[in-house]
Each structure stands twice: as structure tokens, then as C-alpha cells.
Design a protein around this motif. Structure first.
Motif, PDB file in Angstrom:
ATOM      1  N   VAL A   3       5.659  -2.943   7.315  1.00  0.00           N
ATOM      2  CA  VAL A   3       4.972  -2.511   8.526  1.00  0.00           C
ATOM      3  C   VAL A   3       4.482  -3.689   9.348  1.00  0.00           C
ATOM      4  CG1 VAL A   3       4.365  -0.214   7.673  1.00  0.00           C
ATOM      5  CG2 VAL A   3       2.784  -2.093   7.314  1.00  0.00           C
ATOM      6  N   THR A  35       6.665   4.545   0.581  1.00  0.00           N
ATOM      7  CA  THR A  35       6.641   5.997   0.726  1.00  0.00           C
ATOM      8  C   THR A  35       8.062   6.543   0.682  1.00  0.00           C
ATOM      9  OG1 THR A  35       5.837   7.830   2.118  1.00  0.00           O
ATOM     10  CG2 THR A  35       6.680   5.911   3.270  1.00  0.00           C
ATOM     11  N   LYS A  61       4.450   1.710  -5.372  1.00  0.00           N
ATOM     12  CA  LYS A  61       3.883   0.488  -4.795  1.00  0.00           C
ATOM     13  C   LYS A  61       3.731  -0.623  -5.833  1.00  0.00           C
ATOM     14  CE  LYS A  61      -0.677   2.586  -4.843  1.00  0.00           C
ATOM     15  NZ  LYS A  61      -0.160   3.807  -5.463  1.00  0.00           N
ATOM     16  N   GLU A 100      -3.550   4.191  -0.536  1.00  0.00           N
ATOM     17  CA  GLU A 100      -3.931   4.855   0.714  1.00  0.00           C
ATOM     18  C   GLU A 100      -4.594   6.169   0.326  1.00  0.00           C
ATOM     19  OE1 GLU A 100      -3.905   3.903   3.811  1.00  0.00           O
ATOM     20  OE2 GLU A 100      -2.774   2.048   3.551  1.00  0.00           O
ATOM     21  N   SER A 133       3.861   6.370  -5.621  1.00  0.00           N
ATOM     22  CA  SER A 133       4.854   6.066  -4.584  1.00  0.00           C
ATOM     23  C   SER A 133       5.794   4.937  -4.979  1.00  0.00           C
ATOM     24  CB  SER A 133       4.148   5.699  -3.272  1.00  0.00           C
ATOM     25  OG  SER A 133       3.419   4.496  -3.423  1.00  0.00           O
ATOM     26  N   TYR A 160       3.338  -4.052   3.325  1.00  0.00           N
ATOM     27  CA  TYR A 160       4.358  -3.057   3.014  1.00  0.00           C
ATOM     28  C   TYR A 160       3.696  -1.705   2.776  1.00  0.00           C
ATOM     29  CZ  TYR A 160       7.626  -6.892   2.285  1.00  0.00           C
ATOM     30  OH  TYR A 160       8.414  -8.004   2.460  1.00  0.00           O
ATOM     31  N   LEU A 161       4.323  -0.666   3.288  1.00  0.00           N
ATOM     32  CA  LEU A 161       3.941   0.708   2.982  1.00  0.00           C
ATOM     33  C   LEU A 161       5.076   1.294   2.153  1.00  0.00           C
ATOM     34  CD1 LEU A 161       2.226   3.298   3.315  1.00  0.00           C
ATOM     35  CD2 LEU A 161       3.539   3.748   5.411  1.00  0.00           C
ATOM     36  N   THR A 166       0.828  -1.185   0.000  1.00  0.00           N
ATOM     37  CA  THR A 166       0.000   0.000   0.000  1.00  0.00           C
ATOM     38  C   THR A 166       0.873   1.249   0.000  1.00  0.00           C
ATOM     39  OG1 THR A 166      -1.869   1.064   1.131  1.00  0.00           O
ATOM     40  CG2 THR A 166      -0.243  -0.006   2.531  1.00  0.00           C
ATOM     41  N   GLY A 167       0.284   2.351  -0.380  1.00  0.00           N
ATOM     42  CA  GLY A 167       1.009   3.613  -0.424  1.00  0.00           C
ATOM     43  C   GLY A 167       0.228   4.641  -1.217  1.00  0.00           C
TER      44      GLY A 167
END
Length: 190
Positions: A177, A170, A22, A133, A20, A167-168, A15-16
């Protein structure tokens, strides 16, 4: 709710924010799996929108030629149940899939997402999902925008609750995470 996942593949959520990286990170995870990758595109092609078509083409060019692509704008559950090992599914993106279902009433949408979560927990292959996100900005000024944001946010949380890794992406980094944070419950009040 606890799920028996002893005979299932791994679930990974990436996610992101927009742009970003992703999708690129998810693609690298799929490549590293060493499995035959099936890319599940949730977008609807639109020949009347050249900018949208250019975005789709950019994603297409970035993927390895040997990856199979399935266009699945609505029926993710069917795809999850039909694909057998040793494949890895990469679903890109949840935001587009949610947008495709905005015409569903709340009860139907809840049934749709429940079916998706159940299908994910029963999938026999590794599944990597890309999700945007959207809730980090202003509250949309119009009802459909709020519905989209709330549905996607809720879905991301539900999938994060069952995922093996989250996973984030950014600032040029992919943060695991699921290792850095503490998992919240999968149910909550809207």
C-alpha cells in the motif's frame, strides 16, 4: 515530525486481519533480507491456555531453525536499541504488545508509544513489524475493548507514517500500500 534516518535500517509494516497470512508474509520478507533474523515475540506464554500455546507452537514450527527468538512482551524499545547490524528484526505482533500494555493510563501509554516510534526511527537494523487491523468491525461494547482498538489503530497509523514500506495482507494477497496509496500525516486527533 521528520526523522533523520540516514544511519538506520529499513522499517516495514505488515498489517491485515486475523488469519490473513500477515505473519507468513512478514517471515518471507525477513527470509528474503538475507540477514540473520531475530524473531521478537511479544506474546506471553500461558501454560494454562492450551489453545494459545498451540498457536505459539504453530508459529515456532514455521520459522527456520537458525532464527533466534527473543520473548519481549513489554520492552521493545530496549530490544530495538540493543540489536546491531547485520540483523533483521521481525516483531510479531503489535496487537499482542498493545494488549500487554492495556493497564497503562493514557499519559503513560502515550509516552510508551512515543518511545517506540523514536526507537524505530533510530534502529540500526531492518525492522519488520506485524500488526493487526482491528477497526474494520463493530465498535467494542466494553471500554477495554475500545481502548485496545483505538490504541492499536493509532499505533499502526504512526508506524505506517514512518515506514519505508507498508503491506496489507488480505484475500491471499500482500498489497504494497505504500506504492498504491498516498501517505497521510502521522499526527491526528484521537
Amino acid at each position: 515530525m521528520l526523522y533523520d534516518r540516514s544511519n538506520t535500517g529499513q522499517i516495514i509494516l505488515v498489517t491485515g486481519a486475523a488469519r490473513s497470512g500477515k505473519s507468513e508474509w512478514a517471515e518471507s520478507l525477513a527470509q528474503k533480507s538475507g540477514k540473520s533474523v531475530i524473531y521478537v515475540a511479544t506474546a506471553l506464554e500461558n501454560a494454562d491456555d492450551p489453545e494459545w500455546q498451540a498457536r505459539l507452537e504453530k508459529h515456532r514450527r514455521r520459522r527456520p531453525a537458525q532464527w533466534q527468538t527473543l520473548w519481549v512482551p513489554y520492552t521493545l524499545c530496549n530490544t530495538l536499541s540493543e540489536i546491531l547490524p547485520p540483523h533483521c528484526l521481525l516483531i510479531d505482533s503489535l496487537g499482542t504488545w498493545v494488549a500487554n500494555g492495556l493497564d497503562q493510563d493514557e499519559m503513560t501509554w502515550e509516552q510508551t508509544t512515543t518511545q517506540l516510534i523514536n526507537s524505530l526511527t533510530q534502529a540500526r537494523v531492518d525492522v519488520i513489524l506485524v500488526g493487526e487491523e482491528t477497526g474494520w468491525g463493530v465498535v467494542p461494547a466494553y471500554p477495554l475493548g475500545r481502548t485496545f482498538r483505538d490504541r492499536l489503530g493509532h499505533l499502526i497509523r504512526q508506524i505506517g507514517g514512518i515506514a519505508d514500506e507498508v503491506y496489507l495482507v488480505t484475500g491471499g494477497y500482500a498489497l504494497n500500500v505504500s506504492c498504491l496509496g498516498e501517505k497521510l500525516g502521522t499526527t491526528f486527533n484521537n
